[in-house]
Design a protein around this motif. Structure first.
Motif, PDB file in Angstrom:
ATOM      1  N   TYR A 129       0.838  -1.254   0.165  1.00  0.00           N
ATOM      2  CA  TYR A 129      -0.153   0.011   0.068  1.00  0.00           C
ATOM      3  C   TYR A 129       0.910   1.230  -0.121  1.00  0.00           C
ATOM      4  N   ASN A 130       0.485   2.258  -0.945  1.00  0.00           N
ATOM      5  CA  ASN A 130       1.074   3.556  -0.652  1.00  0.00           C
ATOM      6  C   ASN A 130       2.631   3.463  -0.928  1.00  0.00           C
ATOM      7  N   GLY A 131       3.131   2.552  -1.839  1.00  0.00           N
ATOM      8  CA  GLY A 131       4.441   2.483  -2.105  1.00  0.00           C
ATOM      9  C   GLY A 131       5.360   1.450  -1.406  1.00  0.00           C
ATOM     10  N   LEU A 132       4.789   1.049  -0.089  1.00  0.00           N
ATOM     11  CA  LEU A 132       5.501  -0.019   0.699  1.00  0.00           C
ATOM     12  C   LEU A 132       5.029  -1.188   0.327  1.00  0.00           C
ATOM     13  N   GLU A 133       6.001  -2.325   0.110  1.00  0.00           N
ATOM     14  CA  GLU A 133       5.459  -3.626  -0.190  1.00  0.00           C
ATOM     15  C   GLU A 133       6.077  -4.524   0.610  1.00  0.00           C
ATOM     16  N   LEU A 134       5.447  -5.222   1.555  1.00  0.00           N
ATOM     17  CA  LEU A 134       6.066  -6.132   2.627  1.00  0.00           C
ATOM     18  C   LEU A 134       5.536  -7.458   2.189  1.00  0.00           C
ATOM     19  N   ASP A 135       6.554  -8.496   2.399  1.00  0.00           N
ATOM     20  CA  ASP A 135       5.680  -9.833   2.566  1.00  0.00           C
ATOM     21  C   ASP A 135       6.631 -10.451   3.351  1.00  0.00           C
ATOM     22  N   VAL A 136       6.742 -10.557   4.563  1.00  0.00           N
ATOM     23  CA  VAL A 136       7.449 -11.082   5.577  1.00  0.00           C
ATOM     24  C   VAL A 136       7.149 -12.242   6.385  1.00  0.00           C
ATOM     25  N   GLN A 137       7.906 -13.175   6.587  1.00  0.00           N
ATOM     26  CA  GLN A 137       7.622 -14.310   7.609  1.00  0.00           C
ATOM     27  C   GLN A 137       7.581 -13.623   9.094  1.00  0.00           C
ATOM     28  N   ILE A 138       6.484 -13.809   9.896  1.00  0.00           N
ATOM     29  CA  ILE A 138       6.493 -13.278  11.153  1.00  0.00           C
ATOM     30  C   ILE A 138       7.192 -14.328  12.093  1.00  0.00           C
ATOM     31  N   THR A 139       7.244 -13.736  13.404  1.00  0.00           N
ATOM     32  CA  THR A 139       7.966 -14.784  14.268  1.00  0.00           C
ATOM     33  C   THR A 139       7.028 -15.842  14.646  1.00  0.00           C
ATOM     34  N   GLU A 140       7.609 -17.065  15.430  1.00  0.00           N
ATOM     35  CA  GLU A 140       6.576 -18.225  15.603  1.00  0.00           C
ATOM     36  C   GLU A 140       5.714 -17.763  16.691  1.00  0.00           C
ATOM     37  N   GLU A 141       6.011 -16.767  17.738  1.00  0.00           N
ATOM     38  CA  GLU A 141       5.288 -16.170  18.596  1.00  0.00           C
ATOM     39  C   GLU A 141       3.887 -15.679  18.014  1.00  0.00           C
ATOM     40  N   GLU A 142       4.285 -14.793  17.086  1.00  0.00           N
ATOM     41  CA  GLU A 142       3.246 -14.057  16.245  1.00  0.00           C
ATOM     42  C   GLU A 142       2.159 -14.848  15.466  1.00  0.00           C
ATOM     43  N   SER A 143       2.879 -15.818  14.986  1.00  0.00           N
ATOM     44  CA  SER A 143       1.902 -16.586  14.183  1.00  0.00           C
ATOM     45  C   SER A 143       1.118 -17.468  15.017  1.00  0.00           C
ATOM     46  N   ARG A 144       1.663 -17.837  16.254  1.00  0.00           N
ATOM     47  CA  ARG A 144       0.642 -18.390  17.372  1.00  0.00           C
ATOM     48  C   ARG A 144      -0.380 -17.458  17.552  1.00  0.00           C
ATOM     49  N   ILE A 145      -0.307 -16.449  17.992  1.00  0.00           N
ATOM     50  CA  ILE A 145      -1.059 -15.470  18.332  1.00  0.00           C
ATOM     51  C   ILE A 145      -2.176 -15.381  17.246  1.00  0.00           C
TER      52      ILE A 145
END
Length: 127
Positions: free
Chosen positions: A38-54
């Motif tokens: 969005y708006n020039g920012l392009e992210l596609d990142v793997q998040i942490t195991e804890e964030e995934s669990r949440i």
């Protein structure tokens, strides 16, 4: 007579439990990515195991329903676990789109989801 009532109630409960198992969200993998384009920012990142669990805890067990919410959705603003894509409402609405259907999350859960996106540079609203 009482036995017939118990059997009928038991049958209904079994059908409800089976329906919940079939139609509810069930994420089996433990790795999640966020996508934010969005708006020039392009992210596609793997998040942490804890964030995934949440996020799994927030999404699992929800039952997506048909609807037509006025919130904007796009796979460009999403969380994905392999091929399971959860599009986050772009206008801060606590609704998630999954497989063409929708489910709600609490305001607190919505804030957690936004916090994870913000950690990696995403911002809401993004409409």
């Amino acid at each position: 007579m009482k036995i017939k009532i118990f059997v009928a109630i038991g049958a209904v409960l079994i059908v409800v439990i089976i329906a919940l198992c079939i139609f509810s969200v069930n994420i089996r993998t433990s790795d999640a990515n966020i996508r934010y384009k969005y708006n020039g920012l392009e992210l596609d990142v793997q998040i942490t195991e804890e964030e995934s669990r949440i996020l799994k805890k927030i999404f699992n067990g929800k039952i997506p329903l048909l609807g037509n919410p006025s919130c904007g959705f796009s796979e460009d603003i999403s969380v994905y676990f392999e091929k399971q894509v959860f599009c986050i409402a772009r206008d801060k609405c606590p609704i998630i789109k999954y497989k063409g259907k929708y489910f709600s999350v609490s305001e607190k859960s919505r804030a957690v989801i936004e916090g994870i996106f913000e950690k990696y540079g995403g911002e809401f609203p993004c409409v």
